[in-house]
Scaffold this motif. Structure first.
Motif, PDB file in Angstrom:
ATOM      1  N   UNK A   1       0.826  -1.202   0.000  1.00 20.00           N
ATOM      2  CA  UNK A   1       0.000   0.000   0.000  1.00 20.00           C
ATOM      3  C   UNK A   1       0.868   1.262   0.000  1.00 20.00           C
ATOM      4  N   UNK A   2       1.928   1.241   0.796  1.00 23.81           N
ATOM      5  CA  UNK A   2       2.829   2.390   0.842  1.00 23.81           C
ATOM      6  C   UNK A   2       3.541   2.575  -0.485  1.00 23.81           C
ATOM      7  N   UNK A   3       3.918   1.464  -1.077  1.00 25.60           N
ATOM      8  CA  UNK A   3       4.620   1.563  -2.356  1.00 25.60           C
ATOM      9  C   UNK A   3       3.679   2.085  -3.440  1.00 25.60           C
ATOM     10  N   UNK A   4       2.418   1.664  -3.367  1.00 24.05           N
ATOM     11  CA  UNK A   4       1.428   2.184  -4.322  1.00 24.05           C
ATOM     12  C   UNK A   4       1.318   3.695  -4.211  1.00 24.05           C
ATOM     13  N   UNK A   5       1.317   4.159  -2.983  1.00 23.18           N
ATOM     14  CA  UNK A   5       1.194   5.605  -2.776  1.00 23.18           C
ATOM     15  C   UNK A   5       2.399   6.332  -3.360  1.00 23.18           C
ATOM     16  N   UNK A   6       3.579   5.791  -3.123  1.00 21.68           N
ATOM     17  CA  UNK A   6       4.788   6.421  -3.649  1.00 21.68           C
ATOM     18  C   UNK A   6       4.782   6.408  -5.169  1.00 21.68           C
ATOM     19  N   UNK A   7       4.311   5.315  -5.715  1.00 15.89           N
ATOM     20  CA  UNK A   7       4.268   5.199  -7.167  1.00 15.89           C
ATOM     21  C   UNK A   7       3.312   6.225  -7.763  1.00 15.89           C
ATOM     22  N   UNK A   8       2.162   6.386  -7.096  1.00 15.11           N
ATOM     23  CA  UNK A   8       1.204   7.362  -7.606  1.00 15.11           C
ATOM     24  C   UNK A   8       1.777   8.768  -7.525  1.00 15.11           C
ATOM     25  N   UNK A   9       2.489   9.026  -6.444  1.00 12.26           N
ATOM     26  CA  UNK A   9       3.114  10.340  -6.287  1.00 12.26           C
ATOM     27  C   UNK A   9       4.167  10.563  -7.374  1.00 12.26           C
ATOM     28  N   UNK A  10       4.926   9.521  -7.656  1.00 14.39           N
ATOM     29  CA  UNK A  10       5.941   9.606  -8.707  1.00 14.39           C
ATOM     30  C   UNK A  10       5.287   9.951 -10.046  1.00 14.39           C
ATOM     31  N   UNK A  11       4.176   9.297 -10.316  1.00  9.30           N
ATOM     32  CA  UNK A  11       3.496   9.534 -11.596  1.00  9.30           C
ATOM     33  C   UNK A  11       2.919  10.942 -11.669  1.00  9.30           C
ATOM     34  N   UNK A  12       2.494  11.458 -10.511  1.00 17.84           N
ATOM     35  CA  UNK A  12       1.970  12.831 -10.500  1.00 17.84           C
ATOM     36  C   UNK A  12       3.080  13.830 -10.792  1.00 17.84           C
ATOM     37  N   UNK A  13       4.229  13.597 -10.175  1.00 16.80           N
ATOM     38  CA  UNK A  13       5.321  14.553 -10.293  1.00 16.80           C
ATOM     39  C   UNK A  13       6.096  14.415 -11.595  1.00 16.80           C
ATOM     40  N   UNK A  14       6.152  13.208 -12.106  1.00 18.05           N
ATOM     41  CA  UNK A  14       6.945  12.950 -13.319  1.00 18.05           C
ATOM     42  C   UNK A  14       6.076  12.208 -14.333  1.00 18.05           C
ATOM     43  N   UNK A  15       5.131  12.915 -14.892  1.00 18.78           N
ATOM     44  CA  UNK A  15       4.152  12.223 -15.755  1.00 18.78           C
ATOM     45  C   UNK A  15       4.766  11.634 -17.019  1.00 18.78           C
ATOM     46  N   UNK A  16       5.965  12.070 -17.368  1.00 23.05           N
ATOM     47  CA  UNK A  16       6.572  11.550 -18.602  1.00 23.05           C
ATOM     48  C   UNK A  16       7.296  10.223 -18.363  1.00 23.05           C
ATOM     49  N   UNK A  17       7.377   9.803 -17.114  1.00 26.00           N
ATOM     50  CA  UNK A  17       8.055   8.543 -16.812  1.00 26.00           C
ATOM     51  C   UNK A  17       7.109   7.371 -17.012  1.00 26.00           C
ATOM     52  N   UNK A  18       7.616   6.338 -17.673  1.00 23.91           N
ATOM     53  CA  UNK A  18       6.833   5.100 -17.826  1.00 23.91           C
ATOM     54  C   UNK A  18       7.359   4.098 -16.801  1.00 23.91           C
ATOM     55  N   UNK A  19       6.493   3.656 -15.930  1.00 27.86           N
ATOM     56  CA  UNK A  19       6.922   2.724 -14.882  1.00 27.86           C
ATOM     57  C   UNK A  19       5.848   1.671 -14.664  1.00 27.86           C
ATOM     58  N   UNK A  20       6.280   0.441 -14.456  1.00 25.87           N
ATOM     59  CA  UNK A  20       5.357  -0.646 -14.161  1.00 25.87           C
ATOM     60  C   UNK A  20       5.746  -1.276 -12.836  1.00 25.87           C
ATOM     61  N   UNK A  21       4.748  -1.550 -12.042  1.00 24.06           N
ATOM     62  CA  UNK A  21       4.983  -2.181 -10.740  1.00 24.06           C
ATOM     63  C   UNK A  21       4.643  -3.660 -10.844  1.00 24.06           C
ATOM     64  N   UNK A  22       5.603  -4.483 -10.533  1.00 18.93           N
ATOM     65  CA  UNK A  22       5.402  -5.933 -10.497  1.00 18.93           C
ATOM     66  C   UNK A  22       5.132  -6.336  -9.063  1.00 18.93           C
TER      67      UNK A  22
END
Lengths: 188, 201
Positions: B79-100
């Motif tokens: 859950x914490x990692x999901x939150x960080x990932x969402x924050x990352x996507x908000x701040x760096x929308x040009x980054x493509x990232x996939x969570x396994x």
């Protein structure tokens, strides 16, 4: 003790019936025939999982096409040893240079194998290269590759049948079903 | 670190988890180039503008311009990692990232007929043993990992996160933070809310 596969009993739900598959394969065949009329079409299939799909699909395409088969090794590394690179176990038997190639796949999930094959086949200079898959599991995609013909988009479940295996079993099922988790989960 | 050209055995990085080493082997097998934790992205700043939270995706696949984060943590910690990932996507929308997730990795091993590896590579038992010098002293006392302690309110990454950890990461961090414009800096307190999105089943 090695568990003996129970061809029917190991299947939880039937995801696609024989009739569902036949109807979709016929639809794909019509679509492909319309797109490739008057061209030099070669269907390339990847052993072993695509075999039933390839056999059915090619008979639904009323064009003077060629077929060819490939087989590549699957990842089987262990935690302690490197398993090297994917190997072409069986290569194409004829040149595809200047041919319109349609790569026929049974299922695309991570896209890792497909990514490798596409790069390999592009190196053989086909006139065009497109991809057809019976099953697409987009939730598991790691490598995004445009797929031109998709039969069914399926949920993120482990499926077997109609060519798809678990431990080389279940390929001969006439439908696509979800394998019961207890089949691949070791008992305590 | 970056892989050398094909045919040259790469020097393996010190993976934090055995599952990461396994994913690296899978990527190698399919001839997908990767780098391990090449970049660190700031995602939280104090009111003074100091970076207090960051995210370092496990892998970067340069040919696909894709970051991959692999987690075999328990769902409470995901859950914490999901939150960080969402924050990352908000701040760096040009980054493509996939969570396994653990489930994804389990299914990947199942696909390859490697179910026997699941227990070996997931959860706390999959923690890679850090390399020890040959003249090291006696084996240290075992220490429980955060996952074993099951402390969902603690963010394990936060405990080790800091400013960008590589020159490239620092440059990128500055660049991306500037690129994020009005979004940052953001007080970390504002990020410490519960993730409303449940992890996948």
């Amino acid at each position: 003790m090695t568990r003996t596969a129970d061809l029917q009993g190991d299947i939880g739900d039937v995801l696609l019936t024989e009739e569902d598959i036949a109807a979709k394969v016929a639809e794909l065949g019509r679509q492909i025939a319309a797109d490739y009329g008057g061209r030099n079409l070669t269907l390339v299939s990847v052993l072993k999982g695509s075999l039933p799909f390839m056999a059915d699909l090619m008979r639904q395409i009323p064009l003077p096409l060629r077929i060819d088969l490939m087989e590549v090794s699957s990842y089987g590394g262990t935690a302690t040893e490197s398993s090297g690179l994917v190997r072409i176990i069986k290569d194409l038997s004829a040149s595809i240079a200047d041919e319109d190639v349609l790569l026929v796949e049974d299922i695309i999930d991570t896209g890792l194998t497909l990514n490798y094959l596409v790069r390999y086949l592009r190196g053989k200079n086909p006139a065009s290269l497109r991809i057809c898959t019976l099953l697409d599991k987009p939730a598991r995609r790691l490598v995004d590759i445009p797929v031109d013909y998709v039969g069914f988009e399926i949920p993120d479940q482990f499926v077997v049948g109609y060519g798809l295996d678990y431990g080389e079993r279940y390929r001969n099922l006439r439908f696509v079903g979800v394998l019961r988790p207890e089949v691949y989960t070791p008992a305590d | 670190m970056t892989q050398p050209a094909a045919g040259v055995p790469p020097a393996r990085p010190a993976f934090a988890h055995a599952s990461e080493a396994e994913l690296a082997r899978i990527l190698d097998f399919y001839d997908v180039r990767w780098t391990y934790e090449p970049d660190t992205f700031p995602i939280g700043w104090s009111l003074d503008g100091e970076v207090v939270e960051s995210f370092s995706p496990d892998f970067y696949l340069p040919d696909l311009d894709l970051y991959v984060e692999l987690t075999t943590l328990k769902q409470k910690l995901v859950r914490k990692k999901n939150r960080k990932l969402r924050r990352l996507r908000e701040l760096y929308p040009d980054i493509r990232i996939k969570l396994f997730y653990a489930r994804d990795f389990r299914m990947l091993l199942l696909k390859f007929g490697r179910m026997a590896l699941v227990d070996e590579l997931t959860g706390t038992t999959g923690q890679a043993t850090p390399p020890r010098p040959a003249d090291a002293g006696p084996e240290p006392e075992p220490v429980l990992s955060l996952a074993e302690l099951e402390l969902p309110e603690l963010d394990p990454d936060l405990l080790v996160a800091g400013p960008a950890t590589t020159p490239r990461g620092r440059r990128r961090g500055r660049r991306r933070r500037r690129g994020a414009g009005e979004a940052g800096p953001v007080a970390v307190e504002a990020l410490a809310t519960e993730d409303p999105d449940p992890p996948p089943a």
